[in-house]
Design an enzyme around this catalytic site. Sequence first.
Site, PDB file in Angstrom:
ATOM      1  N   GLY A 269       0.718  -1.298  -0.040  1.00 11.77           N
ATOM      2  CA  GLY A 269       0.032   0.031  -0.204  1.00 11.77           C
ATOM      3  C   GLY A 269       0.665   1.077  -0.054  1.00 11.77           C
ATOM      4  O   GLY A 269       0.283   2.275  -0.051  1.00 11.77           O
TER       5      GLY A 269
ATOM      6  N   TYR B 296       1.237  -2.914 -11.866  1.00 13.00           N
ATOM      7  CA  TYR B 296      -0.120  -3.014 -12.424  1.00 13.00           C
ATOM      8  C   TYR B 296      -0.043  -2.561 -13.758  1.00 13.00           C
ATOM      9  O   TYR B 296      -1.048  -1.865 -13.959  1.00 13.00           O
ATOM     10  CB  TYR B 296      -0.973  -2.329 -11.500  1.00 13.00           C
ATOM     11  CG  TYR B 296      -0.848  -2.784  -9.993  1.00 13.00           C
ATOM     12  CD1 TYR B 296      -1.241  -4.295  -9.596  1.00 13.00           C
ATOM     13  CD2 TYR B 296      -0.295  -1.966  -9.059  1.00 13.00           C
ATOM     14  CE1 TYR B 296      -0.765  -4.625  -8.177  1.00 13.00           C
ATOM     15  CE2 TYR B 296      -0.036  -2.370  -7.747  1.00 13.00           C
ATOM     16  CZ  TYR B 296      -0.345  -3.644  -7.363  1.00 13.00           C
ATOM     17  OH  TYR B 296      -0.143  -4.433  -6.055  1.00 13.00           O
TER      18      TYR B 296
ATOM     19  N   GLU C 250       4.986  -5.286   2.469  1.00 10.64           N
ATOM     20  CA  GLU C 250       5.014  -6.021   1.137  1.00 10.64           C
ATOM     21  C   GLU C 250       4.655  -5.053   0.172  1.00 10.64           C
ATOM     22  O   GLU C 250       3.595  -5.089  -0.471  1.00 10.64           O
ATOM     23  CB  GLU C 250       3.797  -7.002   1.361  1.00 10.64           C
ATOM     24  CG  GLU C 250       3.932  -8.046   2.326  1.00 10.64           C
ATOM     25  CD  GLU C 250       2.599  -9.064   2.458  1.00 10.64           C
ATOM     26  OE1 GLU C 250       1.528  -8.449   2.128  1.00 10.64           O
ATOM     27  OE2 GLU C 250       2.749 -10.195   2.934  1.00 10.64           O
ATOM     28  N   PRO C 251       5.621  -4.133  -0.094  1.00  9.24           N
ATOM     29  CA  PRO C 251       5.243  -3.083  -1.156  1.00  9.24           C
ATOM     30  C   PRO C 251       5.327  -3.748  -2.402  1.00  9.24           C
ATOM     31  O   PRO C 251       6.157  -4.503  -3.007  1.00  9.24           O
ATOM     32  CB  PRO C 251       6.436  -1.987  -1.016  1.00  9.24           C
ATOM     33  CG  PRO C 251       7.557  -2.769  -0.036  1.00  9.24           C
ATOM     34  CD  PRO C 251       7.079  -3.979   0.504  1.00  9.24           C
ATOM     35  N   GLY C 252       4.100  -3.480  -3.429  1.00  8.52           N
ATOM     36  CA  GLY C 252       4.383  -3.848  -4.856  1.00  8.52           C
ATOM     37  C   GLY C 252       4.512  -2.509  -5.482  1.00  8.52           C
ATOM     38  O   GLY C 252       5.654  -2.309  -6.303  1.00  8.52           O
ATOM     39  N   ARG C 253       3.548  -1.686  -5.546  1.00 11.38           N
ATOM     40  CA  ARG C 253       3.302  -0.414  -6.554  1.00 11.38           C
ATOM     41  C   ARG C 253       4.706   0.301  -6.385  1.00 11.38           C
ATOM     42  O   ARG C 253       5.406   0.597  -7.236  1.00 11.38           O
ATOM     43  CB  ARG C 253       2.104   0.211  -6.226  1.00 11.38           C
ATOM     44  CG  ARG C 253       2.009   1.315  -6.839  1.00 11.38           C
ATOM     45  CD  ARG C 253       0.668   2.245  -6.164  1.00 11.38           C
ATOM     46  NE  ARG C 253      -0.032   1.367  -5.999  1.00 11.38           N
ATOM     47  CZ  ARG C 253      -1.433   1.123  -6.804  1.00 11.38           C
ATOM     48  NH1 ARG C 253      -1.074   1.604  -8.019  1.00 11.38           N
ATOM     49  NH2 ARG C 253      -2.250   0.457  -6.443  1.00 11.38           N
TER      50      ARG C 253
ATOM     51  N   CYS D 290     -12.311  -3.001 -29.671  1.00 12.66           N
ATOM     52  CA  CYS D 290     -13.902  -2.735 -30.235  1.00 12.66           C
ATOM     53  C   CYS D 290     -14.589  -2.641 -28.733  1.00 12.66           C
ATOM     54  O   CYS D 290     -15.548  -3.198 -28.760  1.00 12.66           O
ATOM     55  CB  CYS D 290     -14.007  -4.100 -31.054  1.00 12.66           C
ATOM     56  SG  CYS D 290     -13.005  -4.134 -32.296  1.00 12.66           S
TER      57      CYS D 290
ATOM     58  N   ARG E  18      -5.504   0.048 -15.570  1.00 11.86           N
ATOM     59  CA  ARG E  18      -5.611   0.757 -14.393  1.00 11.86           C
ATOM     60  C   ARG E  18      -6.476   1.973 -14.515  1.00 11.86           C
ATOM     61  O   ARG E  18      -7.441   2.147 -13.586  1.00 11.86           O
ATOM     62  CB  ARG E  18      -4.142   1.209 -13.755  1.00 11.86           C
ATOM     63  CG  ARG E  18      -4.378   1.495 -12.484  1.00 11.86           C
ATOM     64  CD  ARG E  18      -2.906   2.199 -12.027  1.00 11.86           C
ATOM     65  NE  ARG E  18      -3.017   3.606 -11.943  1.00 11.86           N
ATOM     66  CZ  ARG E  18      -3.254   4.277 -10.914  1.00 11.86           C
ATOM     67  NH1 ARG E  18      -3.498   3.687  -9.948  1.00 11.86           N
ATOM     68  NH2 ARG E  18      -3.200   5.594 -10.995  1.00 11.86           N
TER      69      ARG E  18
HETATM   70  C1  LIG Z   1      -1.595  -6.416  -3.584  1.00 17.21           C
HETATM   71  C2  LIG Z   1      -0.817  -7.092  -2.262  1.00 17.21           C
HETATM   72  C3  LIG Z   1       0.190  -6.329  -2.007  1.00 17.21           C
HETATM   73  C4  LIG Z   1       0.893  -5.286  -2.726  1.00 17.21           C
HETATM   74  O1  LIG Z   1       0.219  -3.976  -2.740  1.00 17.21           O
HETATM   75  P1  LIG Z   1       0.755  -2.798  -3.262  1.00 17.21           P
HETATM   76  O2  LIG Z   1      -0.480  -1.492  -3.069  1.00 17.21           O
HETATM   77  O3  LIG Z   1       1.337  -2.806  -4.658  1.00 17.21           O
HETATM   78  O4  LIG Z   1       2.106  -2.202  -2.281  1.00 17.21           O
HETATM   79  C5  LIG Z   1       1.031  -6.764  -0.779  1.00 17.21           C
HETATM   80  N1  LIG Z   1       0.281  -7.915  -0.082  1.00 17.21           N
HETATM   81  C6  LIG Z   1      -0.680  -8.522  -0.575  1.00 17.21           C
HETATM   82  C7  LIG Z   1      -1.223  -9.712   0.542  1.00 17.21           C
HETATM   83  C8  LIG Z   1      -1.363  -7.937  -1.499  1.00 17.21           C
HETATM   84  O5  LIG Z   1      -2.785  -8.597  -2.069  1.00 17.21           O
END
Ligand SMILES: *Cc1c(COP(=O)(O)O)cnc(C)c1O
Length: 384
Positions: free
Chosen positions: A229, A363, A267-270, A335, A306
Amino acid sequence: MTALFAFDDATCQRLAEAHGTPCFAYSGAVATAGFRALRAVLPSRVRIAYAVKANPHADLLRCFAGLGASFDCASIGELERVEALGLPAGRTFFAGPGKRASELQKALSMGVRVQAEGFEDLARLDALATRETAVNLRVHPAFDIDEGNRIIGGSGPSAFGVDEEAVPALLEKAARLAHVRIKGLHVFAASNQRDAAKLRAIHGAVLDLAKRLHEAHGLAFEQIDLGGGLGVPYAPDEAPLDLAAFGQNLSDLLARHAWFEGELILEPGRFLAGPCGVYLARVVRLKESRGTRFAILEGGINHLIRPLLTGEPFPAKAVGRAGEAVPHTLAGPLCTSLDRLGEVRLPALTAGDLLAFGTTGAYGLNEGMTHFLSHPVPPEVWVD
Ligand SMILES: *Cc1c(COP(=O)(O)O)cnc(C)c1O
Protein backbone atom coordinates in the site's frame (compact mmCIF):
# COMPACT_ATOMS: atom_id res chain seq x y z
CA MET A 1 13.76 8.58 -8.25
CA THR A 2 10.37 10.19 -7.94
CA ALA A 3 10.33 11.11 -11.63
CA LEU A 4 7.17 10.03 -13.42
CA PHE A 5 9.16 8.66 -16.37
CA ALA A 6 12.04 6.25 -15.90
CA PHE A 7 13.53 7.11 -19.32
CA ASP A 8 14.23 10.40 -21.10
CA ASP A 9 12.89 11.09 -24.59
CA ALA A 10 16.04 9.98 -26.43
CA THR A 11 16.02 6.63 -24.60
CA CYS A 12 12.29 6.14 -25.25
CA GLN A 13 12.91 6.82 -28.94
CA ARG A 14 15.80 4.34 -29.04
CA LEU A 15 13.84 1.63 -27.18
CA ALA A 16 10.85 2.04 -29.51
CA GLU A 17 13.07 1.70 -32.56
CA ALA A 18 15.01 -1.27 -31.20
CA HIS A 19 12.08 -3.30 -29.85
CA GLY A 20 9.08 -2.08 -31.79
CA THR A 21 5.88 -0.71 -30.32
CA PRO A 22 3.88 -1.17 -28.25
CA CYS A 23 6.36 -2.31 -25.61
CA PHE A 24 7.16 -2.02 -21.93
CA ALA A 25 10.62 -1.08 -20.68
CA TYR A 26 11.84 -1.38 -17.10
CA SER A 27 14.85 0.45 -15.69
CA GLY A 28 17.06 -1.63 -13.41
CA ALA A 29 18.69 1.57 -12.15
CA VAL A 30 15.37 3.07 -11.08
CA ALA A 31 14.17 -0.18 -9.47
CA THR A 32 17.47 -0.49 -7.58
CA ALA A 33 17.44 3.13 -6.41
CA GLY A 34 13.85 2.80 -5.18
CA PHE A 35 14.56 -0.37 -3.22
CA ARG A 36 17.72 1.09 -1.67
CA ALA A 37 15.97 4.34 -0.73
CA LEU A 38 13.24 2.42 1.11
CA ARG A 39 15.70 0.02 2.77
CA ALA A 40 17.84 2.94 3.95
CA VAL A 41 15.05 4.48 6.06
CA LEU A 42 13.73 1.27 7.62
CA PRO A 43 14.74 -0.02 11.03
CA SER A 44 16.65 -3.31 10.84
CA ARG A 45 13.63 -5.13 12.31
CA VAL A 46 11.56 -4.31 9.21
CA ARG A 47 11.74 -6.70 6.29
CA ILE A 48 10.80 -5.89 2.69
CA ALA A 49 8.82 -8.60 0.90
CA TYR A 50 8.20 -7.47 -2.67
CA ALA A 51 4.61 -8.21 -3.78
CA VAL A 52 5.16 -10.19 -6.99
CA LYS A 53 1.60 -9.40 -8.12
CA ALA A 54 2.68 -5.84 -8.98
CA ASN A 55 5.07 -7.08 -11.68
CA PRO A 56 6.42 -10.65 -11.91
CA HIS A 57 9.05 -9.95 -14.60
CA ALA A 58 11.99 -12.32 -14.03
CA ASP A 59 14.71 -9.63 -14.27
CA LEU A 60 12.87 -7.41 -11.80
CA LEU A 61 12.54 -10.31 -9.34
CA ARG A 62 16.26 -11.08 -9.76
CA CYS A 63 17.11 -7.43 -9.20
CA PHE A 64 15.17 -7.28 -5.92
CA ALA A 65 16.44 -10.70 -4.80
CA GLY A 66 19.99 -9.45 -5.28
CA LEU A 67 19.20 -6.48 -3.05
CA GLY A 68 18.03 -8.80 -0.27
CA ALA A 69 14.28 -8.72 -0.79
CA SER A 70 11.86 -11.33 0.43
CA PHE A 71 8.81 -12.04 -1.74
CA ASP A 72 5.06 -12.04 -1.28
CA CYS A 73 3.28 -14.47 -3.63
CA ALA A 74 -0.42 -15.05 -4.17
CA SER A 75 -0.62 -17.95 -6.64
CA ILE A 76 1.26 -21.08 -7.62
CA GLY A 77 2.52 -19.23 -10.68
CA GLU A 78 4.10 -16.55 -8.51
CA LEU A 79 5.55 -19.21 -6.19
CA GLU A 80 7.17 -20.90 -9.19
CA ARG A 81 8.66 -17.62 -10.39
CA VAL A 82 10.19 -17.02 -6.98
CA GLU A 83 11.33 -20.63 -6.71
CA ALA A 84 13.31 -20.08 -9.91
CA LEU A 85 15.37 -17.44 -8.07
CA GLY A 86 16.84 -20.18 -5.86
CA LEU A 87 16.49 -18.22 -2.62
CA PRO A 88 17.14 -19.76 0.77
CA ALA A 89 14.01 -20.88 2.68
CA GLY A 90 12.24 -18.30 4.78
CA ARG A 91 12.26 -15.48 2.26
CA THR A 92 8.87 -16.14 0.70
CA PHE A 93 5.28 -15.58 1.86
CA PHE A 94 2.10 -16.96 0.38
CA ALA A 95 -1.13 -14.97 0.63
CA GLY A 96 -4.49 -15.10 -1.14
CA PRO A 97 -8.12 -15.80 -0.24
CA GLY A 98 -8.51 -18.96 -2.37
CA LYS A 99 -5.46 -21.15 -1.89
CA ARG A 100 -5.94 -24.59 -3.44
CA ALA A 101 -4.48 -27.75 -1.95
CA SER A 102 -1.89 -27.96 -4.73
CA GLU A 103 -0.77 -24.44 -3.91
CA LEU A 104 -0.51 -25.14 -0.17
CA GLN A 105 1.50 -28.25 -0.99
CA LYS A 106 3.84 -26.20 -3.15
CA ALA A 107 4.24 -23.62 -0.38
CA LEU A 108 5.07 -26.35 2.14
CA SER A 109 7.63 -27.92 -0.17
CA MET A 110 9.32 -24.53 -0.63
CA GLY A 111 9.37 -23.68 3.09
CA VAL A 112 7.15 -20.68 2.47
CA ARG A 113 5.40 -18.83 5.30
CA VAL A 114 1.65 -19.05 4.60
CA GLN A 115 -0.69 -16.19 5.47
CA ALA A 116 -3.75 -18.17 6.57
CA GLU A 117 -7.05 -16.54 5.71
CA GLY A 118 -9.23 -18.53 8.07
CA PHE A 119 -9.64 -21.85 9.83
CA GLU A 120 -10.09 -23.79 6.58
CA ASP A 121 -6.64 -22.68 5.42
CA LEU A 122 -5.15 -23.76 8.75
CA ALA A 123 -6.90 -27.12 8.71
CA ARG A 124 -5.98 -27.93 5.10
CA LEU A 125 -2.38 -26.90 5.71
CA ASP A 126 -2.31 -29.01 8.87
CA ALA A 127 -3.51 -32.05 6.95
CA LEU A 128 -0.72 -31.62 4.38
CA ALA A 129 2.08 -30.76 6.82
CA THR A 130 4.35 -33.45 8.23
CA ARG A 131 6.14 -31.30 10.82
CA GLU A 132 5.62 -28.15 12.86
CA THR A 133 4.70 -25.35 10.48
CA ALA A 134 4.57 -21.69 11.46
CA VAL A 135 1.88 -19.59 9.78
CA ASN A 136 0.68 -16.01 9.95
CA LEU A 137 -3.01 -15.30 10.46
CA ARG A 138 -4.60 -12.66 8.30
CA VAL A 139 -7.15 -10.69 10.29
CA HIS A 140 -9.89 -8.48 8.87
CA PRO A 141 -10.19 -5.66 11.42
CA ALA A 142 -13.55 -4.79 12.97
CA PHE A 143 -12.87 -1.08 12.47
CA ASP A 144 -12.57 0.93 9.26
CA ILE A 145 -8.83 1.16 9.03
CA ASP A 146 -8.55 3.36 5.92
CA GLU A 147 -11.92 4.97 5.48
CA GLY A 148 -13.27 5.23 1.96
CA ASN A 149 -10.58 3.04 0.40
CA ARG A 150 -12.38 0.98 -2.25
CA ILE A 151 -9.52 -1.51 -2.68
CA ILE A 152 -9.30 -2.24 1.04
CA GLY A 153 -13.07 -2.37 1.31
CA GLY A 154 -13.63 -0.96 4.79
CA SER A 155 -14.92 -2.85 7.80
CA GLY A 156 -17.83 -4.56 6.02
CA PRO A 157 -17.92 -8.19 4.91
CA SER A 158 -14.68 -9.34 3.30
CA ALA A 159 -13.36 -12.32 1.36
CA PHE A 160 -10.00 -11.72 3.07
CA GLY A 161 -8.77 -12.88 6.44
CA VAL A 162 -10.66 -13.91 9.53
CA ASP A 163 -13.01 -11.33 11.01
CA GLU A 164 -11.44 -9.84 14.13
CA GLU A 165 -14.43 -10.86 16.27
CA ALA A 166 -14.09 -14.47 15.08
CA VAL A 167 -10.43 -14.75 16.14
CA PRO A 168 -11.03 -16.17 19.66
CA ALA A 169 -13.10 -19.10 18.36
CA LEU A 170 -10.55 -19.74 15.60
CA LEU A 171 -7.65 -19.79 18.06
CA GLU A 172 -9.44 -22.31 20.23
CA LYS A 173 -9.90 -24.67 17.28
CA ALA A 174 -6.40 -23.98 15.93
CA ALA A 175 -4.82 -25.02 19.24
CA ARG A 176 -5.98 -28.57 18.54
CA LEU A 177 -4.19 -28.83 15.18
CA ALA A 178 -1.21 -31.18 15.05
CA HIS A 179 1.38 -29.24 13.04
CA VAL A 180 0.25 -25.70 12.33
CA ARG A 181 1.19 -22.94 14.79
CA ILE A 182 0.11 -19.33 14.51
CA LYS A 183 3.29 -17.29 14.84
CA GLY A 184 2.38 -14.10 13.06
CA LEU A 185 -0.30 -11.60 12.18
CA HIS A 186 -1.11 -10.16 8.77
CA VAL A 187 -3.31 -7.13 8.22
CA PHE A 188 -3.43 -5.47 4.83
CA ALA A 189 -4.75 -2.00 5.35
CA ALA A 190 -3.54 0.52 2.77
CA SER A 191 -3.51 1.11 -0.97
CA ASN A 192 -1.48 3.63 -2.95
CA GLN A 193 -1.02 5.74 0.15
CA ARG A 194 1.50 8.59 -0.19
CA ASP A 195 0.68 10.27 3.12
CA ALA A 196 3.17 9.19 5.81
CA ALA A 197 0.85 10.38 8.60
CA LYS A 198 -1.98 8.22 7.27
CA LEU A 199 0.32 5.22 7.00
CA ARG A 200 1.42 5.83 10.59
CA ALA A 201 -2.22 5.83 11.72
CA ILE A 202 -2.96 2.64 9.77
CA HIS A 203 0.16 0.80 10.94
CA GLY A 204 -0.40 2.04 14.50
CA ALA A 205 -3.91 0.59 14.41
CA VAL A 206 -2.52 -2.75 13.23
CA LEU A 207 0.02 -2.84 16.06
CA ASP A 208 -2.69 -1.93 18.57
CA LEU A 209 -4.77 -4.82 17.24
CA ALA A 210 -1.74 -7.13 17.57
CA LYS A 211 -1.26 -5.97 21.16
CA ARG A 212 -4.90 -6.73 22.01
CA LEU A 213 -4.53 -10.25 20.54
CA HIS A 214 -1.22 -10.70 22.37
CA GLU A 215 -2.73 -9.68 25.70
CA ALA A 216 -6.02 -11.54 25.31
CA HIS A 217 -4.60 -14.80 23.92
CA GLY A 218 -0.91 -14.82 24.80
CA LEU A 219 0.08 -14.86 21.13
CA ALA A 220 3.81 -14.17 20.88
CA PHE A 221 4.11 -12.93 17.33
CA GLU A 222 7.38 -13.57 15.49
CA GLN A 223 6.09 -11.42 12.66
CA ILE A 224 3.55 -8.69 12.12
CA ASP A 225 2.91 -8.20 8.43
CA LEU A 226 1.63 -4.75 7.51
CA GLY A 227 0.91 -5.65 3.87
CA GLY A 228 1.57 -3.28 0.99
CA GLY A 229 0.00 0.00 0.00
CA LEU A 230 2.93 2.43 -0.15
CA GLY A 231 1.96 4.93 -2.80
CA VAL A 232 3.70 6.59 -5.75
CA PRO A 233 2.87 9.80 -7.63
CA TYR A 234 0.99 9.44 -10.91
CA ALA A 235 0.87 13.17 -11.69
CA PRO A 236 3.31 16.10 -11.44
CA ASP A 237 1.28 17.70 -8.63
CA GLU A 238 1.30 14.56 -6.45
CA ALA A 239 3.94 14.60 -3.71
CA PRO A 240 5.91 11.38 -3.18
CA LEU A 241 5.77 9.53 0.11
CA ASP A 242 8.09 11.19 2.65
CA LEU A 243 10.40 8.22 3.15
CA ALA A 244 12.35 9.68 6.06
CA ALA A 245 9.12 10.33 7.97
CA PHE A 246 7.81 6.88 7.06
CA GLY A 247 10.92 5.16 8.44
CA GLN A 248 10.92 7.28 11.58
CA ASN A 249 7.25 6.45 12.19
CA LEU A 250 7.97 2.72 12.04
CA SER A 251 10.87 3.18 14.49
CA ASP A 252 8.55 5.08 16.83
CA LEU A 253 5.89 2.36 16.58
CA LEU A 254 8.40 -0.36 17.40
CA ALA A 255 9.61 1.68 20.37
CA ARG A 256 6.03 2.23 21.57
CA HIS A 257 5.25 -1.52 21.30
CA ALA A 258 8.08 -2.84 23.44
CA TRP A 259 6.09 -6.06 24.06
CA PHE A 260 6.70 -6.99 20.40
CA GLU A 261 10.15 -8.41 19.81
CA GLY A 262 9.58 -9.84 16.36
CA GLU A 263 9.92 -8.57 12.86
CA LEU A 264 7.70 -6.19 10.89
CA ILE A 265 7.06 -7.20 7.30
CA LEU A 266 6.23 -4.72 4.55
CA GLU A 267 4.91 -6.02 1.24
CA PRO A 268 5.26 -3.13 -1.19
CA GLY A 269 4.40 -3.85 -4.80
CA ARG A 270 3.50 -0.57 -6.46
CA PHE A 271 6.15 1.44 -4.62
CA LEU A 272 9.02 -0.82 -5.71
CA ALA A 273 7.91 -1.64 -9.26
CA GLY A 274 5.84 1.32 -10.44
CA PRO A 275 8.46 4.00 -11.09
CA CYS A 276 10.83 1.75 -13.10
CA GLY A 277 8.38 1.11 -15.94
CA VAL A 278 7.45 2.96 -19.11
CA TYR A 279 4.91 1.82 -21.71
CA LEU A 280 5.58 2.96 -25.28
CA ALA A 281 2.88 3.08 -27.96
CA ARG A 282 2.47 4.99 -31.18
CA VAL A 283 -0.51 6.91 -32.46
CA VAL A 284 -2.24 4.89 -35.20
CA ARG A 285 -4.67 7.61 -36.29
CA LEU A 286 -6.44 10.73 -35.19
CA LYS A 287 -10.12 11.36 -35.28
CA GLU A 288 -12.31 14.36 -34.55
CA SER A 289 -15.76 13.47 -33.30
CA ARG A 290 -18.26 16.13 -32.29
CA GLY A 291 -15.64 18.42 -30.87
CA THR A 292 -13.42 15.76 -29.28
CA ARG A 293 -10.02 14.96 -30.67
CA PHE A 294 -9.27 11.23 -30.34
CA ALA A 295 -5.77 9.81 -30.65
CA ILE A 296 -6.15 6.10 -31.28
CA LEU A 297 -3.12 4.16 -30.07
CA GLU A 298 -1.54 0.79 -30.77
CA GLY A 299 -2.49 -0.43 -27.30
CA GLY A 300 -5.02 0.40 -24.64
CA ILE A 301 -6.67 -1.39 -21.74
CA ASN A 302 -5.37 -4.69 -23.10
CA HIS A 303 -1.99 -3.47 -21.79
CA LEU A 304 -2.92 -0.91 -19.13
CA ILE A 305 -6.23 -1.54 -17.41
CA ARG A 306 -5.66 0.64 -14.34
CA PRO A 307 -7.26 3.76 -15.86
CA LEU A 308 -10.46 1.75 -16.37
CA LEU A 309 -10.38 0.18 -12.90
CA THR A 310 -9.55 3.30 -10.93
CA GLY A 311 -10.44 6.22 -13.18
CA GLU A 312 -6.84 7.41 -12.71
CA PRO A 313 -4.74 7.61 -15.87
CA PHE A 314 -1.02 6.96 -16.07
CA PRO A 315 1.06 10.05 -16.84
CA ALA A 316 1.58 10.43 -20.59
CA LYS A 317 4.11 12.39 -22.66
CA ALA A 318 4.57 12.83 -26.40
CA VAL A 319 8.17 11.78 -26.96
CA GLY A 320 10.31 14.40 -28.67
CA ARG A 321 7.36 16.69 -29.30
CA ALA A 322 7.07 20.29 -28.19
CA GLY A 323 4.40 22.88 -28.78
CA GLU A 324 1.17 24.12 -27.31
CA ALA A 325 -0.67 21.39 -25.37
CA VAL A 326 -4.22 20.72 -26.58
CA PRO A 327 -6.82 18.25 -25.29
CA HIS A 328 -6.79 14.70 -26.63
CA THR A 329 -8.80 11.65 -25.65
CA LEU A 330 -6.44 8.67 -25.77
CA ALA A 331 -8.26 5.58 -27.08
CA GLY A 332 -6.91 2.07 -27.61
CA PRO A 333 -7.49 -0.31 -30.55
CA LEU A 334 -10.09 -2.53 -28.86
CA CYS A 335 -13.66 -2.75 -30.09
CA THR A 336 -15.14 -1.32 -26.91
CA SER A 337 -15.70 2.25 -25.83
CA LEU A 338 -14.18 1.25 -22.47
CA ASP A 339 -10.79 1.33 -24.17
CA ARG A 340 -9.52 4.73 -22.99
CA LEU A 341 -6.18 5.63 -21.43
CA GLY A 342 -7.14 9.13 -20.39
CA GLU A 343 -7.96 12.69 -21.31
CA VAL A 344 -4.68 14.52 -21.65
CA ARG A 345 -3.22 17.79 -22.85
CA LEU A 346 -0.37 17.11 -25.27
CA PRO A 347 1.14 18.91 -28.29
CA ALA A 348 -1.13 18.29 -31.31
CA LEU A 349 -0.49 14.64 -32.18
CA THR A 350 -0.15 13.11 -35.61
CA ALA A 351 -0.11 9.50 -36.78
CA GLY A 352 3.16 7.75 -35.90
CA ASP A 353 3.91 9.93 -32.87
CA LEU A 354 5.39 8.02 -29.95
CA LEU A 355 3.68 8.27 -26.55
CA ALA A 356 5.30 7.21 -23.29
CA PHE A 357 3.21 6.32 -20.24
CA GLY A 358 5.18 6.59 -17.01
CA THR A 359 5.00 4.74 -13.68
CA THR A 360 3.71 1.67 -15.51
CA GLY A 361 6.12 -0.79 -13.89
CA ALA A 362 3.43 -1.90 -11.43
CA TYR A 363 -0.06 -3.08 -12.35
CA GLY A 364 0.83 -2.60 -16.00
CA LEU A 365 1.05 -5.43 -18.51
CA ASN A 366 0.34 -8.27 -16.06
CA GLU A 367 -2.92 -6.65 -14.99
CA GLY A 368 -4.00 -5.84 -18.56
CA MET A 369 -6.63 -7.72 -20.58
CA THR A 370 -3.97 -9.08 -22.92
CA HIS A 371 -6.12 -11.88 -24.33
CA PHE A 372 -9.02 -9.65 -25.31
CA LEU A 373 -9.04 -9.23 -29.12
CA SER A 374 -5.85 -11.28 -29.47
CA HIS A 375 -3.46 -8.46 -30.22
CA PRO A 376 0.16 -9.65 -29.88
CA VAL A 377 1.48 -9.42 -26.32
CA PRO A 378 4.00 -6.56 -26.21
CA PRO A 379 7.64 -7.28 -25.35
CA GLU A 380 8.96 -6.31 -21.91
CA VAL A 381 12.49 -4.97 -22.07
CA TRP A 382 14.81 -4.92 -19.07
CA VAL A 383 17.29 -2.05 -19.25
CA ASP A 384 20.20 -2.57 -16.90
C1 LIG B 1 -1.58 -6.50 -3.60
C2 LIG B 1 -0.89 -6.96 -2.38
C3 LIG B 1 0.29 -6.31 -1.96
C4 LIG B 1 0.91 -5.15 -2.69
O1 LIG B 1 0.16 -3.99 -2.62
P1 LIG B 1 0.76 -2.60 -3.16
O2 LIG B 1 -0.39 -1.67 -2.98
O3 LIG B 1 1.13 -2.79 -4.58
O4 LIG B 1 1.92 -2.25 -2.31
C5 LIG B 1 0.90 -6.78 -0.82
N1 LIG B 1 0.41 -7.82 -0.12
C6 LIG B 1 -0.71 -8.46 -0.49
C7 LIG B 1 -1.21 -9.61 0.33
C8 LIG B 1 -1.41 -8.06 -1.62
O5 LIG B 1 -2.53 -8.68 -1.98
